[in-house]
Design an enzyme around this catalytic site. Structure first.
Site: not given
Ligand code: ASP
Length: 301
Positions: A150, A179, A200, A203
């Site tokens: 993210t 997420g 990030t 999620g």
């Molecule tokens: N946090 C994001 C999600 O779970 C993905 C990421 O940041 O890697 O959608």
């Protein structure tokens, strides 16, 4: 004072552009939008915006959020499709009193009706990766979910702070999966009198800890951004490890209202920072000993 901090090296150019704006007196919100849109617009970044990897059905569903640290206004979209810049839609939604968090078809319709640029977000390259992955998963019974990140950004301009996120979420996610990124408190949080944080990582695990809010509250209690990130991330990662045998990846960034910053992560993680006193720099972070983070600069612009 001004400052900007962002997750992942993919935000390097965006942070550079945002820093130029902030230097010239731009608002925290405008600088944040510039930084995130730069990542959304680049098809080489396969986890955000155009070029983002699709869900199990081959559709790029995106999540994004914007928060104003002066007013606590939040706007967010989840599972939006075909919107060129989900962060711009989220920012606009933050000015709505009602209906400020929209999902799926409702989010896409709002973007269309408000004249946001619409386009097919699936690039040929991402479609090819999806086809290959579908085959690999069927053949080898693999976990399909590798490949996600993210862009999370916190900006400071004078007395104002904002934060925002944008992502296409997990590659091969189930249609409708959302997420932490569009969820206030989990994926992001900011209070201009204290500071802001963004997340990030996985999620499903980040949401269990509401970590961005937790970091802001630690800063409110007097911890530095680095101390706040270390305390919150390593404590929670350990709790998950106890409960499940392992913790999903989690990396958090934070900046306080004076432009001090910090990060903590349980995996190798890159991030970018620029402030009035620091030229745009990309850093590499790794978990260190005893709940600390090892940070080294890898490039300076
Ligand atoms: N946090 C994001 C999600 O779970 C993905 C990421 O940041 O890697 O959608």
């Amino acid at each position: 004072m001004w400052g900007v901090i962002a997750t992942w090296e993919m935000a390097a150019e965006g942070v550079h552009l945002a820093s130029e704006k902030l230097k010239n007196g731009a608002s925290a919100a405008d600088a944040l939008q510039v930084a995130i849109e730069d990542v959304e617009n680049n098809p080489e970044f396969q986890s955000v915006g155009f070029g983002g990897l699709p869900n199990e059905a081959g559709i790029v569903e995106m999540d994004a959020a914007f928060m104003n640290g002066n007013t606590f206004a939040v706007g967010a979209v989840a599972g939006i499709t075909d919107g060129k810049n989900p962060i711009a839609v989220a920012r606009k939604l933050s000015s709505e009193t009602f209906n400020s968090f929209l999902v799926g078809a409702g989010a896409t319709a709002y973007a269309k009706n408000n004249n946001f640029k619409m386009q097919n977000m699936l690039t040929d390259d991402a479609a090819k990766k999806w086809q290959e992955r579908v085959k690999e998963v069927a053949k080898n019974n693999l976990s399909p979910y590798d490949g996600h990140d993210t862009v999370g950004v916190v900006t400071l301009s004078g007395d104002a702070m904002t934060c925002g996120t944008s992502t296409s979420g997990l590659f091969m996610k189930k249609p409708g999966r959302v997420g932490d990124s569009p969820l206030a408190g989990s994926g992001f949080y900011v209070d201009s009198q204290v500071g802001g944080a963004c997340a990030t990582g996985l999620g499903e695990d980040l949401m269990k800890g509401v970590l961005s809010f937790a970091i802001v509250e630690k800063m409110r209690a007097g911890l530095t951004p680095q101390e706040a990130c270390d305390t919150v991330v390593y404590d929670f990662s350990e709790k998950l490890a106890k409960a499940y045998g392992k913790s999903g990846a989690m990396s958090l960034i934070a900046m306080d209202h004076q432009g001090n910053w910090g990060v903590a992560t349980n995996v190798e993680f890159t991030f970018c920072v620029a402030t009035k006193n620091l030229a745009p720099t990309v850093y590499l972070a790794n978990p260190g000993a005893n709940g600390t983070t090892v940070i080294q600069a890898i490039t300076t612009k």
